[in-house]
Design a protein around this motif. Structure first.
Motif, PDB file in Angstrom:
ATOM      1  N   HIS A  51       0.834  -1.207   0.000  1.00 26.00           N
ATOM      2  CA  HIS A  51       0.000   0.000   0.000  1.00 26.00           C
ATOM      3  C   HIS A  51       0.871   1.261   0.000  1.00 26.00           C
ATOM      4  O   HIS A  51       0.552   2.239  -0.695  1.00 26.00           O
ATOM      5  CB  HIS A  51      -0.979  -0.008   1.173  1.00 26.00           C
ATOM      6  CG  HIS A  51      -2.114  -0.956   0.961  1.00 26.00           C
ATOM      7  ND1 HIS A  51      -3.164  -0.708   0.105  1.00 26.00           N
ATOM      8  CD2 HIS A  51      -2.350  -2.185   1.481  1.00 26.00           C
ATOM      9  CE1 HIS A  51      -4.008  -1.729   0.104  1.00 26.00           C
ATOM     10  NE2 HIS A  51      -3.516  -2.648   0.920  1.00 26.00           N
ATOM     11  N   ASP A  68      -6.100  -7.159  -5.601  1.00 26.40           N
ATOM     12  CA  ASP A  68      -5.767  -5.883  -6.217  1.00 26.40           C
ATOM     13  C   ASP A  68      -5.381  -4.865  -5.148  1.00 26.40           C
ATOM     14  O   ASP A  68      -5.923  -4.876  -4.041  1.00 26.40           O
ATOM     15  CB  ASP A  68      -6.948  -5.359  -7.030  1.00 26.40           C
ATOM     16  CG  ASP A  68      -7.248  -6.232  -8.241  1.00 26.40           C
ATOM     17  OD1 ASP A  68      -6.346  -6.986  -8.676  1.00 26.40           O
ATOM     18  OD2 ASP A  68      -8.377  -6.165  -8.752  1.00 26.40           O
ATOM     19  N   GLU A  70      -4.998  -0.714  -5.054  1.00 26.55           N
ATOM     20  CA  GLU A  70      -5.204   0.504  -5.833  1.00 26.55           C
ATOM     21  C   GLU A  70      -3.874   1.218  -6.038  1.00 26.55           C
ATOM     22  O   GLU A  70      -3.115   1.419  -5.092  1.00 26.55           O
ATOM     23  CB  GLU A  70      -6.189   1.428  -5.115  1.00 26.55           C
ATOM     24  CG  GLU A  70      -6.590   2.609  -5.973  1.00 26.55           C
ATOM     25  CD  GLU A  70      -7.673   3.467  -5.327  1.00 26.55           C
ATOM     26  OE1 GLU A  70      -7.784   4.625  -5.731  1.00 26.55           O
ATOM     27  OE2 GLU A  70      -8.395   2.970  -4.439  1.00 26.55           O
ATOM     28  N   GLY A  71      -3.577   1.549  -7.296  1.00 30.10           N
ATOM     29  CA  GLY A  71      -2.321   2.207  -7.636  1.00 30.10           C
ATOM     30  C   GLY A  71      -1.259   1.257  -8.155  1.00 30.10           C
ATOM     31  O   GLY A  71      -0.171   1.680  -8.545  1.00 30.10           O
TER      32      GLY A  71
END
Length: 187
Positions: A51, A68, A70-71
């Motif tokens: 993260h 998944d 994010e980013g």
């Protein structure tokens, strides 16, 4: 390889405590990109670092993983590609990463063209594996191991498991290894 999330977390914490250790976000920021190849178990252990890596803005591809982020562009493990990539399921993430790099635009880890090449190739190469193997007792596995070792004494455990499965019989790899060790010993 860690066999549990707890062991994987301990492994990752230990790596982070080594002298001179650099975390993933620092590496990605310096390089501008990162290719992370990791199993589901290790991805769970590395969740916080993944993260932090995602917010760096570095081009990041996660091969395998647990879900998944994010980013980060994730390319999940896909057993249907094993026929095209070869090898075992255990090393599928590594071979997926090598194939991803072959489909990339030169000099770029992520590009729309590279992603399209990968997607097109994966769609054409995918062949779902279906096994119609018969579950058998421990006694059957042990009898097979003894017979094969007497006929082919130099055969490895891995080779014997392949022969066993080729005969249409089912046995999980760890179970086979345990039965082999208890029958033959650690040679």
């Amino acid at each position: 390889m860690a066999s549990s999330s707890l062991e994987a977390s301990r492994w990752w914490e230990h790596l982070q405590q080594l002298d001179g250790a650099t975390d993933l976000s620092q590496i990605a920021t310096a390089a501008g990109r990162a290719l992370i190849v990791v199993s589901e178990t290790y991805a769970h252990a590395m969740r916080n670092d993944l993260h932090r890596l995602a917010v760096t803005g570095a081009d990041t591809v996660l091969i395998g993983g647990a879900g998944d982020v994010e980013g980060i562009l994730r390319v999940p493990a896909n057993a249907a590609l094993r026929h095209a990539l070869g090898g075992t399921l255990t090393s599928l993430n590594t071979r997926t990463a090598a194939s991803w790099l072959e489909h990339c635009t030169p000099g770029r880890l992520i590009s729309p063209q590279g992603q399209a090449r990968w997607s097109d190739w994966a769609a054409q190469a995918a062949r779902p594996e279906r096994y119609a193997r018969t579950p058998v007792s421990d006694e059957t596995v042990i009898a097979f191991i003894k017979e094969m070792k007497s006929l082919h004494p130099d055969s490895s455990r891995t080779r014997l498991l392949r022969l066993f499965r080729d005969k249409g019989m089912a046995c999980e790899q760890k179970r086979f290894a345990d039965l082999y060790t208890s029958t033959i010993g650690r040679r």
